[in-house]
Design a protein around this motif. Sequence first.
Motif, PDB file in Angstrom:
ATOM      1  N   SER A   4       0.825  -1.213   0.000  1.00 32.94           N
ATOM      2  CA  SER A   4       0.000   0.000   0.000  1.00 32.94           C
ATOM      3  C   SER A   4       0.857   1.260   0.000  1.00 32.94           C
ATOM      4  O   SER A   4       0.477   2.269  -0.579  1.00 32.94           O
ATOM      5  CB  SER A   4      -0.952   0.008   1.190  1.00 32.94           C
ATOM      6  OG  SER A   4      -0.226   0.016   2.402  1.00 32.94           O
ATOM      7  N   LYS A   5       2.024   1.207   0.640  1.00 29.96           N
ATOM      8  CA  LYS A   5       2.911   2.376   0.642  1.00 29.96           C
ATOM      9  C   LYS A   5       3.541   2.586  -0.726  1.00 29.96           C
ATOM     10  O   LYS A   5       3.836   3.715  -1.108  1.00 29.96           O
ATOM     11  CB  LYS A   5       3.984   2.238   1.709  1.00 29.96           C
ATOM     12  CG  LYS A   5       3.439   2.392   3.100  1.00 29.96           C
ATOM     13  CD  LYS A   5       4.535   2.425   4.126  1.00 29.96           C
ATOM     14  CE  LYS A   5       3.934   2.641   5.506  1.00 29.96           C
ATOM     15  NZ  LYS A   5       4.947   2.838   6.525  1.00 29.96           N
ATOM     16  N   LYS A   7       2.027   2.057  -3.501  1.00 25.50           N
ATOM     17  CA  LYS A   7       0.990   2.510  -4.427  1.00 25.50           C
ATOM     18  C   LYS A   7       0.328   3.817  -4.000  1.00 25.50           C
ATOM     19  O   LYS A   7      -0.603   4.267  -4.660  1.00 25.50           O
ATOM     20  CB  LYS A   7      -0.055   1.416  -4.604  1.00 25.50           C
ATOM     21  CG  LYS A   7       0.526   0.206  -5.314  1.00 25.50           C
ATOM     22  CD  LYS A   7      -0.520  -0.791  -5.658  1.00 25.50           C
ATOM     23  CE  LYS A   7       0.158  -1.945  -6.377  1.00 25.50           C
ATOM     24  NZ  LYS A   7      -0.699  -2.601  -7.311  1.00 25.50           N
ATOM     25  N   LYS A   8       0.797   4.427  -2.923  1.00 29.28           N
ATOM     26  CA  LYS A   8       0.231   5.706  -2.501  1.00 29.28           C
ATOM     27  C   LYS A   8       0.544   6.743  -3.574  1.00 29.28           C
ATOM     28  O   LYS A   8       1.683   6.877  -4.008  1.00 29.28           O
ATOM     29  CB  LYS A   8       0.818   6.144  -1.159  1.00 29.28           C
ATOM     30  CG  LYS A   8       0.225   7.442  -0.675  1.00 29.28           C
ATOM     31  CD  LYS A   8       0.748   7.839   0.680  1.00 29.28           C
ATOM     32  CE  LYS A   8       0.145   9.159   1.097  1.00 29.28           C
ATOM     33  NZ  LYS A   8       0.656   9.630   2.373  1.00 29.28           N
ATOM     34  N   GLU A   9      -0.475   7.469  -4.011  1.00 27.51           N
ATOM     35  CA  GLU A   9      -0.321   8.434  -5.095  1.00 27.51           C
ATOM     36  C   GLU A   9      -0.132   9.842  -4.552  1.00 27.51           C
ATOM     37  O   GLU A   9      -0.680  10.210  -3.514  1.00 27.51           O
ATOM     38  CB  GLU A   9      -1.536   8.386  -6.015  1.00 27.51           C
ATOM     39  CG  GLU A   9      -1.668   7.067  -6.736  1.00 27.51           C
ATOM     40  CD  GLU A   9      -2.851   7.034  -7.689  1.00 27.51           C
ATOM     41  OE1 GLU A   9      -3.660   7.988  -7.707  1.00 27.51           O
ATOM     42  OE2 GLU A   9      -2.959   6.042  -8.423  1.00 27.51           O
ATOM     43  N   TYR A  10       0.631  10.640  -5.306  1.00 29.02           N
ATOM     44  CA  TYR A  10       0.884  12.042  -4.983  1.00 29.02           C
ATOM     45  C   TYR A  10       0.556  12.873  -6.221  1.00 29.02           C
ATOM     46  O   TYR A  10       1.057  12.587  -7.302  1.00 29.02           O
ATOM     47  CB  TYR A  10       2.351  12.246  -4.593  1.00 29.02           C
ATOM     48  CG  TYR A  10       2.726  11.445  -3.374  1.00 29.02           C
ATOM     49  CD1 TYR A  10       2.604  11.994  -2.110  1.00 29.02           C
ATOM     50  CD2 TYR A  10       3.167  10.133  -3.481  1.00 29.02           C
ATOM     51  CE1 TYR A  10       2.929  11.254  -0.979  1.00 29.02           C
ATOM     52  CE2 TYR A  10       3.499   9.390  -2.361  1.00 29.02           C
ATOM     53  CZ  TYR A  10       3.374   9.956  -1.117  1.00 29.02           C
ATOM     54  OH  TYR A  10       3.692   9.216  -0.004  1.00 29.02           O
ATOM     55  N   PRO A  11      -0.274  13.901  -6.070  1.00 29.42           N
ATOM     56  CA  PRO A  11      -0.666  14.709  -7.227  1.00 29.42           C
ATOM     57  C   PRO A  11       0.543  15.409  -7.860  1.00 29.42           C
ATOM     58  O   PRO A  11       1.464  15.823  -7.154  1.00 29.42           O
ATOM     59  CB  PRO A  11      -1.633  15.742  -6.663  1.00 29.42           C
ATOM     60  CG  PRO A  11      -1.875  15.389  -5.256  1.00 29.42           C
ATOM     61  CD  PRO A  11      -0.886  14.362  -4.836  1.00 29.42           C
ATOM     62  N   ILE A  12       0.511  15.514  -9.172  1.00 25.39           N
ATOM     63  CA  ILE A  12       1.588  16.183  -9.896  1.00 25.39           C
ATOM     64  C   ILE A  12       1.179  17.588 -10.312  1.00 25.39           C
ATOM     65  O   ILE A  12       1.899  18.544 -10.096  1.00 25.39           O
ATOM     66  CB  ILE A  12       2.014  15.370 -11.134  1.00 25.39           C
ATOM     67  CG1 ILE A  12       2.620  14.049 -10.691  1.00 25.39           C
ATOM     68  CG2 ILE A  12       2.996  16.148 -11.982  1.00 25.39           C
ATOM     69  CD1 ILE A  12       2.948  13.130 -11.831  1.00 25.39           C
ATOM     70  N   ARG A  50      -8.088  14.859 -18.291  1.00 26.89           N
ATOM     71  CA  ARG A  50      -7.834  13.443 -18.556  1.00 26.89           C
ATOM     72  C   ARG A  50      -6.986  13.274 -19.828  1.00 26.89           C
ATOM     73  O   ARG A  50      -6.035  12.509 -19.848  1.00 26.89           O
ATOM     74  CB  ARG A  50      -9.168  12.695 -18.669  1.00 26.89           C
ATOM     75  CG  ARG A  50      -9.068  11.203 -18.619  1.00 26.89           C
ATOM     76  CD  ARG A  50     -10.433  10.492 -18.530  1.00 26.89           C
ATOM     77  NE  ARG A  50     -11.624  11.267 -18.853  1.00 26.89           N
ATOM     78  CZ  ARG A  50     -12.432  11.854 -17.956  1.00 26.89           C
ATOM     79  NH1 ARG A  50     -12.180  11.752 -16.671  1.00 26.89           N
ATOM     80  NH2 ARG A  50     -13.494  12.527 -18.341  1.00 26.89           N
ATOM     81  N   ALA A  53      -3.448  14.350 -19.087  1.00 26.38           N
ATOM     82  CA  ALA A  53      -2.751  13.336 -18.295  1.00 26.38           C
ATOM     83  C   ALA A  53      -2.321  12.174 -19.173  1.00 26.38           C
ATOM     84  O   ALA A  53      -1.185  11.692 -19.068  1.00 26.38           O
ATOM     85  CB  ALA A  53      -3.646  12.849 -17.156  1.00 26.38           C
ATOM     86  N   THR A  57       1.608  11.252 -19.707  1.00 27.19           N
ATOM     87  CA  THR A  57       2.166   9.949 -19.344  1.00 27.19           C
ATOM     88  C   THR A  57       2.626   9.181 -20.579  1.00 27.19           C
ATOM     89  O   THR A  57       3.513   8.333 -20.489  1.00 27.19           O
ATOM     90  CB  THR A  57       1.175   9.089 -18.540  1.00 27.19           C
ATOM     91  OG1 THR A  57      -0.034   8.939 -19.283  1.00 27.19           O
ATOM     92  CG2 THR A  57       0.881   9.696 -17.189  1.00 27.19           C
ATOM     93  N   TRP A  62       7.564   9.263 -17.987  1.00 25.89           N
ATOM     94  CA  TRP A  62       8.508   8.248 -17.527  1.00 25.89           C
ATOM     95  C   TRP A  62       9.953   8.734 -17.641  1.00 25.89           C
ATOM     96  O   TRP A  62      10.756   8.512 -16.731  1.00 25.89           O
ATOM     97  CB  TRP A  62       8.303   6.944 -18.298  1.00 25.89           C
ATOM     98  CG  TRP A  62       6.898   6.450 -18.113  1.00 25.89           C
ATOM     99  CD1 TRP A  62       5.898   6.456 -19.031  1.00 25.89           C
ATOM    100  CD2 TRP A  62       6.320   5.949 -16.898  1.00 25.89           C
ATOM    101  NE1 TRP A  62       4.736   5.977 -18.476  1.00 25.89           N
ATOM    102  CE2 TRP A  62       4.964   5.657 -17.161  1.00 25.89           C
ATOM    103  CE3 TRP A  62       6.807   5.713 -15.614  1.00 25.89           C
ATOM    104  CZ2 TRP A  62       4.109   5.144 -16.199  1.00 25.89           C
ATOM    105  CZ3 TRP A  62       5.951   5.197 -14.654  1.00 25.89           C
ATOM    106  CH2 TRP A  62       4.624   4.920 -14.953  1.00 25.89           C
TER     107      TRP A  62
END
Length: 79
Positions: A4-5, A7-12, A50, A53, A57, A62
């Motif tokens: 779970s840590k 996969k924790k997401e942080y906004p860009i 969307r 994004a 990506t 990447w």
Amino acid sequence: MQESKLKKEYPITSVCKEDILNTFDESDNFHSIKKRVYEMDDSEMQDLAREMADDYTGQLFWESLRTIFEERFLNTKEA
């Protein structure tokens, strides 16, 4: 480390109507562009976000992620 840590997401980033207007010059067409931007509803803005994004990506994300991580956290900058 817990999955779970990892996969924790942080906004860009985000996008707002003012951002759209800032991409255009005060051209002859600016009045109609501004009018259309003001008319956009939340659904249209979510669609735009969307698509942005997906584009980000698909193109820069990447490579930028790796480069910034290496430079900032691994100190691998070339002298």
